[in-house]
Scaffold this motif. Structure first.
Motif, mmCIF file in Angstrom:
data_model
loop_
_atom_site.group_PDB
_atom_site.id
_atom_site.type_symbol
_atom_site.label_atom_id
_atom_site.label_comp_id
_atom_site.label_asym_id
_atom_site.label_seq_id
_atom_site.Cartn_x
_atom_site.Cartn_y
_atom_site.Cartn_z
ATOM 1 N N PHE A 164 2.015 -12.276 -2.572
ATOM 2 C CA PHE A 164 3.230 -12.864 -2.019
ATOM 3 C C PHE A 164 2.850 -14.122 -1.238
ATOM 4 N N ASN A 165 3.598 -15.211 -1.483
ATOM 5 C CA ASN A 165 3.304 -16.442 -0.753
ATOM 6 C C ASN A 165 3.956 -16.414 0.626
ATOM 7 N N LYS A 166 3.859 -17.517 1.366
ATOM 8 C CA LYS A 166 4.382 -17.566 2.730
ATOM 9 C C LYS A 166 5.896 -17.368 2.785
ATOM 10 N N GLU A 182 5.008 -4.128 4.067
ATOM 11 C CA GLU A 182 3.910 -4.041 5.037
ATOM 12 C C GLU A 182 2.613 -4.662 4.528
ATOM 13 N N PHE A 183 2.535 -4.923 3.232
ATOM 14 C CA PHE A 183 1.351 -5.573 2.655
ATOM 15 C C PHE A 183 1.793 -6.621 1.643
ATOM 16 N N HIS A 184 1.161 -7.800 1.719
ATOM 17 C CA HIS A 184 1.533 -8.902 0.833
ATOM 18 C C HIS A 184 0.478 -9.184 -0.229
ATOM 19 N N SER A 185 -0.400 -8.227 -0.451
ATOM 20 C CA SER A 185 -1.373 -8.340 -1.532
ATOM 21 C C SER A 185 -1.659 -6.944 -2.068
ATOM 22 N N ALA A 186 -1.626 -6.807 -3.391
ATOM 23 C CA ALA A 186 -1.928 -5.528 -4.029
ATOM 24 C C ALA A 186 -2.805 -5.807 -5.248
#
Length: 396
Positions: free
Chosen positions: A101-103, A84-88
């Motif tokens: 996380f990239n595309k 649900e989230f691509h940056s932490a």
């Protein structure tokens, strides 16, 4: 065995929670189903039950807080990251750890120095920052919300919370609205009652934003008009005034911002009509007592068993009324948001509709079709806002 960036991050997160070095964790780039959710901010807190992690879910116009025990919190974060989230972004007292996380959904881990020191206070009930300045205390005291020492009076904690929550929401809405810069902003609070939110609106524009604005509260009860004008005068607020009258007949300049909170039944439609016809840039209403459409409800047969219960009829009437209002605003050239004003824990009147005028397009034919289809589904042939705008709910 090769450790993936995601596994490495999870290990570092778990270690920071266990050894007490976690300062803050921010989850960004949301990929879930809620378009209003911007990010989650997580920090350690100490509750009566012991150490927990506080999750602040930051939405467009509100924040929701949940507290979880450490082990459960780590499991929840691990579940959210990469799905649900691509940056932490993990900040500990020793280093910064960022998982991106990239595309293609491929994770990369970046390690860096610890950021500037974070506060070590983990108290759960820390004082929340307020948008209203200290000068607000004068009218809060005069209106009986606080005592002379600035302490909220018994029984008025919910009202105090509502005032500050409204100011927070207003700040977000104003930031997005293309309000005029070449003259004072005209702001009208329709059916303002005792003027709590009218005073808050004035102070936000005048003392926080430092924008030139004239704020006027409209109230039918003359004793409240007199009281509020006296407090505005005594507390040195010359750009704030109150007039007697109703939403329909009060004599006012065309507002740039129109506010009408808890106007009963079709009074909300009267306020929306006045704002739309005046071309207000921002309209903010919080409806209540949506009674008009309940006698008309003739929903599809599949809903008949449910709608034989009065409570479901009431809730469907509320839903249809406010859904039609939002769609009619879109048809009239506004972008709309419908959201929770303040938790139902504090008040049942918690729905807010905010509309920002779009440049150019005055009428939206696509919205007209949606309005008529929704009205037909529920058997609605007449609704106050539609009538006042000259909009026919019937096809053809």
């Amino acid at each position: 065995m090769t450790v993936t960036p995601q596994e490495d991050f999870a290990t570092r997160l778990d270690a920071s929670v266990r050894d007490g070095t976690l300062a803050r964790l921010t989850l960004g780039k949301p990929r879930g189903g809620d378009p209003t959710l911007q990010k989650i901010i997580i920090r350690p807190v100490t509750l009566k039950a012991g150490p927990h992690l506080s999750f602040v879910y930051r939405h467009d116009t509100r924040d929701i807080t949940k507290n979880l025990p450490p082990a459960e919190a780590v499991r929840e974060i691990t579940r959210l990251v990469g799905t649900e989230f691509h940056s932490a972004h993990l900040d500990t007292t020793q280093q910064g750890v960022q998982l991106e996380f990239n595309k293609k959904g491929e994770p990369r881990l970046h390690l860096g120095r610890a950021a500037a020191p974070f506060p070590t206070d983990t108290a759960h009930d820390r004082a929340k920052p307020r948008l209203l300045t200290a000068e607000a205390q004068s009218w809060l005291h005069a209106l009986g919300v606080t005592n002379a020492a600035g302490v909220v009076r018994d029984g008025l904690a919910d009202k105090h919370r509502q005032i500050h929550k409204f100011t927070e929401i207003l700040s977000h809405l104003v930031a997005e609205a293309p309000l005029t810069e070449d003259r004072p902003i005209e702001i009208t609070d329709m059916g303002c009652g005792k003027g709590y939110l009218t005073f808050a609106t004035h102070d936000y524009f005048d003392l926080v934003l430092k924008r030139s604005a004239r704020v006027c509260g409209v109230e039918a009860r003359p004793e409240l008009v007199t009281l509020c004008n006296k407090i505005a005068h005594d507390t040195g607020r010359p750009k704030l005034s109150f007039v007697g009258g109703t939403i329909q007949n009060a004599e006012l300049p065309d507002p740039d911002v129109l506010i009408a909170l808890h106007a009963c039944d079709t009074a909300t439609d009267d306020a929306l009509t006045r704002g739309i016809k005046a071309g207000a840039t921002l309209i903010v209403v919080s409806p209540c007592c949506q009674k008009e459409l309940r006698p008309q409800l003739k929903a599809a047969p599949v809903l008949a068993p449910a709608l034989r219960h009065g409570i479901w009829q009431e809730r469907h009437a509320e839903f249809v009324t406010d859904a039609l209002r939002a769609l009619l605003l879109e048809w009239a050239g506004y972008d709309t948001k419908v959201f929770e004003f303040i938790s139902t824990e504090h008040t049942a009147k918690n729905l807010m509709i905010a509309a920002t005028k779009r440049p150019g397009l005055a009428r939206d034919d696509a919205a007209a079709t949606k309005i008529r289809e929704l009205a037909a589904f529920y058997g609605i042939t007449s609704q106050s806002l539609a009538r006042q705008l000259g909009f026919s709910l019937n096809h053809g």
